[in-house]
Write a protein that holds these residues in place. Sequence first.
Motif, PDB file in Angstrom:
ATOM      1  N   ALA A 199     -26.700   7.505  35.124  1.00  0.00           N
ATOM      2  CA  ALA A 199     -26.354   8.821  34.586  1.00  0.00           C
ATOM      3  C   ALA A 199     -26.522   8.848  33.076  1.00  0.00           C
ATOM      4  CB  ALA A 199     -24.913   9.185  34.949  1.00  0.00           C
ATOM      5  N   PHE A 200     -26.970   9.992  32.556  1.00  0.00           N
ATOM      6  CA  PHE A 200     -27.117  10.186  31.117  1.00  0.00           C
ATOM      7  C   PHE A 200     -25.886  10.888  30.560  1.00  0.00           C
ATOM      8  CE2 PHE A 200     -28.626  14.129  32.991  1.00  0.00           C
ATOM      9  CZ  PHE A 200     -28.036  15.100  32.182  1.00  0.00           C
ATOM     10  N   GLU A 201     -25.645  10.700  29.266  1.00  0.00           N
ATOM     11  CA  GLU A 201     -24.589  11.413  28.545  1.00  0.00           C
ATOM     12  C   GLU A 201     -25.066  11.631  27.117  1.00  0.00           C
ATOM     13  OE1 GLU A 201     -20.791   9.502  28.770  1.00  0.00           O
ATOM     14  OE2 GLU A 201     -20.830   9.345  30.973  1.00  0.00           O
ATOM     15  N   GLY A 202     -25.544  12.833  26.804  1.00  0.00           N
ATOM     16  CA  GLY A 202     -25.960  13.136  25.446  1.00  0.00           C
ATOM     17  C   GLY A 202     -24.753  13.192  24.522  1.00  0.00           C
ATOM     18  N   GLU A 203     -24.830  12.502  23.375  1.00  0.00           N
ATOM     19  CA  GLU A 203     -23.672  12.404  22.499  1.00  0.00           C
ATOM     20  C   GLU A 203     -24.075  12.432  21.023  1.00  0.00           C
ATOM     21  OE1 GLU A 203     -20.758   9.508  23.456  1.00  0.00           O
ATOM     22  OE2 GLU A 203     -21.064   9.684  25.628  1.00  0.00           O
ATOM     23  N   ILE A 204     -23.117  12.778  20.189  1.00  0.00           N
ATOM     24  CA  ILE A 204     -23.244  12.635  18.742  1.00  0.00           C
ATOM     25  C   ILE A 204     -22.758  11.240  18.374  1.00  0.00           C
ATOM     26  CG2 ILE A 204     -22.460  13.453  16.483  1.00  0.00           C
ATOM     27  CD1 ILE A 204     -22.043  16.217  17.817  1.00  0.00           C
ATOM     28  N   ALA A 205     -23.599  10.487  17.678  1.00  0.00           N
ATOM     29  CA  ALA A 205     -23.228   9.141  17.241  1.00  0.00           C
ATOM     30  C   ALA A 205     -22.922   9.169  15.748  1.00  0.00           C
ATOM     31  CB  ALA A 205     -24.348   8.155  17.527  1.00  0.00           C
ATOM     32  N   LEU A 206     -21.830   8.515  15.371  1.00  0.00           N
ATOM     33  CA  LEU A 206     -21.458   8.352  13.970  1.00  0.00           C
ATOM     34  C   LEU A 206     -21.741   6.916  13.557  1.00  0.00           C
ATOM     35  CD1 LEU A 206     -17.928  10.075  14.079  1.00  0.00           C
ATOM     36  CD2 LEU A 206     -20.180  11.166  13.832  1.00  0.00           C
ATOM     37  N   VAL A 207     -22.313   6.738  12.381  1.00  0.00           N
ATOM     38  CA  VAL A 207     -22.559   5.404  11.848  1.00  0.00           C
ATOM     39  C   VAL A 207     -21.676   5.223  10.620  1.00  0.00           C
ATOM     40  CG1 VAL A 207     -24.254   3.778  10.957  1.00  0.00           C
ATOM     41  CG2 VAL A 207     -24.936   5.485  12.658  1.00  0.00           C
ATOM     42  N   ILE A 208     -20.832   4.213  10.665  1.00  0.00           N
ATOM     43  CA  ILE A 208     -19.910   3.965   9.562  1.00  0.00           C
ATOM     44  C   ILE A 208     -20.695   3.538   8.314  1.00  0.00           C
ATOM     45  CG2 ILE A 208     -17.988   2.541   8.743  1.00  0.00           C
ATOM     46  CD1 ILE A 208     -17.206   4.641  10.811  1.00  0.00           C
ATOM     47  N   LEU A 211      -6.164  10.786   8.219  1.00  0.00           N
ATOM     48  CA  LEU A 211      -6.960  11.871   8.788  1.00  0.00           C
ATOM     49  C   LEU A 211      -7.715  12.612   7.700  1.00  0.00           C
ATOM     50  CD1 LEU A 211      -4.433  13.369  11.384  1.00  0.00           C
ATOM     51  CD2 LEU A 211      -6.603  12.262  11.925  1.00  0.00           C
ATOM     52  N   GLU A 212      -7.073  12.812   6.571  1.00  0.00           N
ATOM     53  CA  GLU A 212      -7.683  13.587   5.491  1.00  0.00           C
ATOM     54  C   GLU A 212      -8.913  12.886   4.905  1.00  0.00           C
ATOM     55  OE1 GLU A 212      -3.683  14.751   6.324  1.00  0.00           O
ATOM     56  OE2 GLU A 212      -4.455  12.780   5.717  1.00  0.00           O
ATOM     57  N   ASP A 213      -8.901  11.568   4.872  1.00  0.00           N
ATOM     58  CA  ASP A 213      -9.984  10.815   4.234  1.00  0.00           C
ATOM     59  C   ASP A 213     -11.023  10.279   5.216  1.00  0.00           C
ATOM     60  OD1 ASP A 213      -8.741  11.194   1.797  1.00  0.00           O
ATOM     61  OD2 ASP A 213      -7.684   9.269   1.850  1.00  0.00           O
ATOM     62  N   ALA A 214     -10.735  10.356   6.516  1.00  0.00           N
ATOM     63  CA  ALA A 214     -11.531   9.612   7.507  1.00  0.00           C
ATOM     64  C   ALA A 214     -13.011   9.957   7.475  1.00  0.00           C
ATOM     65  CB  ALA A 214     -10.956   9.845   8.901  1.00  0.00           C
ATOM     66  N   TRP A 215     -13.350  11.238   7.355  1.00  0.00           N
ATOM     67  CA  TRP A 215     -14.770  11.616   7.436  1.00  0.00           C
ATOM     68  C   TRP A 215     -15.587  10.983   6.311  1.00  0.00           C
ATOM     69  CZ3 TRP A 215     -18.085  12.818  10.845  1.00  0.00           C
ATOM     70  CH2 TRP A 215     -19.325  13.367  10.499  1.00  0.00           C
ATOM     71  N   ALA A 216     -14.977  10.722   5.166  1.00  0.00           N
ATOM     72  CA  ALA A 216     -15.702  10.156   4.033  1.00  0.00           C
ATOM     73  C   ALA A 216     -16.223   8.748   4.319  1.00  0.00           C
ATOM     74  CB  ALA A 216     -14.802  10.126   2.794  1.00  0.00           C
ATOM     75  N   TYR A 217     -15.709   8.102   5.367  1.00  0.00           N
ATOM     76  CA  TYR A 217     -16.152   6.752   5.708  1.00  0.00           C
ATOM     77  C   TYR A 217     -17.361   6.736   6.640  1.00  0.00           C
ATOM     78  CZ  TYR A 217     -11.879   5.218   3.456  1.00  0.00           C
ATOM     79  OH  TYR A 217     -10.894   4.981   2.530  1.00  0.00           O
ATOM     80  N   VAL A 218     -17.798   7.906   7.064  1.00  0.00           N
ATOM     81  CA  VAL A 218     -18.984   8.005   7.917  1.00  0.00           C
ATOM     82  C   VAL A 218     -20.217   8.125   7.028  1.00  0.00           C
ATOM     83  CG1 VAL A 218     -20.128   9.321   9.739  1.00  0.00           C
ATOM     84  CG2 VAL A 218     -17.628   9.132   9.705  1.00  0.00           C
ATOM     85  N   ILE A 271     -10.601  10.463  15.530  1.00  0.00           N
ATOM     86  CA  ILE A 271     -11.162   9.293  16.213  1.00  0.00           C
ATOM     87  C   ILE A 271     -11.308   8.126  15.237  1.00  0.00           C
ATOM     88  CG2 ILE A 271     -13.261   8.415  17.303  1.00  0.00           C
ATOM     89  CD1 ILE A 271     -13.560  11.282  18.542  1.00  0.00           C
ATOM     90  N   ILE A 272     -11.843   8.404  14.059  1.00  0.00           N
ATOM     91  CA  ILE A 272     -12.044   7.331  13.069  1.00  0.00           C
ATOM     92  C   ILE A 272     -10.700   6.776  12.605  1.00  0.00           C
ATOM     93  CG2 ILE A 272     -12.918   6.839  10.748  1.00  0.00           C
ATOM     94  CD1 ILE A 272     -14.968   9.194  11.417  1.00  0.00           C
ATOM     95  N   ALA A 273      -9.775   7.669  12.248  1.00  0.00           N
ATOM     96  CA  ALA A 273      -8.461   7.219  11.781  1.00  0.00           C
ATOM     97  C   ALA A 273      -7.740   6.432  12.858  1.00  0.00           C
ATOM     98  CB  ALA A 273      -7.634   8.429  11.343  1.00  0.00           C
TER      99      ALA A 273
END
Length: 507
Positions: free
Chosen positions: A80-89, A98-105, A180-182
């Motif tokens: 089975a396939f699952e199309g997804e968004i991948a984040l690379v740290i 939570l407030e800072d987490a996105w900056a680590y992507v 998710i990241i936090a």
Amino acid sequence: MGQEASHTQQTQQTDFEVRPVDQAVLDAAGKVLAVHLSYRSRAEQRGRVPASPSYFMKAASSLSLSGTPVERPAGTELLAFEGEIALVIGTAARRVSLEDAWAYVGWVTASNDLGVYDMKYADKGSNIRSKSGDGFTPFGPALIPASVVDPEALRVRTWVNGELAQDDTTNDLLFSFAQIIADLSQLMTLHPGDVILTGTPAGSSVVVPGDTVEVEVDFPSAGLSSGRLSTPVVQGTESFADFGNLPRITEADRIDAFGSEEAAGVVPPVTGKSALTEDVKAKLLSVATATISGALRKRGLNNVSIDGLQATKGTQKVIGTARTLRYVPNREDLFKSHGGGYNAQKRIIDAIGPGEILVMEARGEKGSATLGDILALRAQVRGAEAIITDGGVRDLSAVTELDIPTFHNGAHPAVLGRKHVPWDTDVTIGCGGTTIQPGDVIVADADGILVIPPAIVAEVADEVVEQERQDTFVFRRVQEGHKVDGLFPMNAEWKARYDEWVAEGAK
């Protein structure tokens, strides 16, 4: 991709060009972490809405480039396939907020979380064999700098042989990427190059050799795209050896792989939804609840009424299948862990749909509300047929003004934490003195609320229509002045006259 950057460098990035994913990028990858359920559409398809994110790991060796074929292992059926968004740290993250987490992507791209469900049973939840095969995580073909996109406005789409199979946005996420990241960083350091697969929306299904799956992630408002990640499916030739677990398919795994019972070709058991056809519904709605109660008593079902409740919509009759919510008596530590945030109460109200009735077990406790006008309105917007609770209702005047019928045990201004902890959903519960299971058929009006087991609902519907017709015949004869002796119940003479009346059109 493996070079560590400072927080300041990350946020001041000015190179907005996408970066191609090549073998060097894959070689620099670290951990591959994946979220189980994160899109509302997928959770509703699976019939469960998690309160918090949960994860599994995939081998880094499962990563592959766009255009690389993936093998369906010999002896298996359910790839089975699952199309997804991948984040690379991009920056090492440990115990981030939570407030800072996105900056680590560092980057965002497309991925395909492939899995072979024939081996899922053997993993006992780890997904090691079912999800970590070589080539089971296609990745790319280009990296979009995370600093130039809005994580709440990304889109993921999947095509199978050119036909669109998945199309959703991050607006449908149950858990933000920051959460998710936090969350992951609470226990482990996320290193530069680590990959996080953020879950798939509804539409995932099985592919076979000869199919080609394409996944694209884009930020439409800025015209930025990962490009289409292409993965041809080929047939493997090497069989599994008998010194390990061999492929095996369970019915549940087949349904999960295809996404639904219908797609999987599995004949579902008799449930309220399958048994409550439009014809059956019309028959039950055409008769009095007293007539239905009589038919149930004939079958030995004497304890199938939800008693002691008030109705906001008077004589309005409703019918639907039960979705259940159970409250347990309040205990402060348990309310702290289960009462706040996206708790069981909010999850089931967000998941309920047309044809369904929310039934809540509150132990007959009147000293606290089980919901108020906002959640009742949400249930109405979701298309629910009614709400039933043997506890209190807050904002009763506002709830009464809504279109959705609500059956309740009185008004109370207090919120859940005074008496209740929302505990679990879609389980067998007790409400108003009887037992209700998920999928039971509920018929309710001002005269009472009845619970009908789905396995007998069709035969009950046929019987009550006939009984109602007989009652109409008897009522009219009494109206004409006939005595009830021999008529109610009908003797042979009156039965013959009744049959004649039916043959003439029952007028």
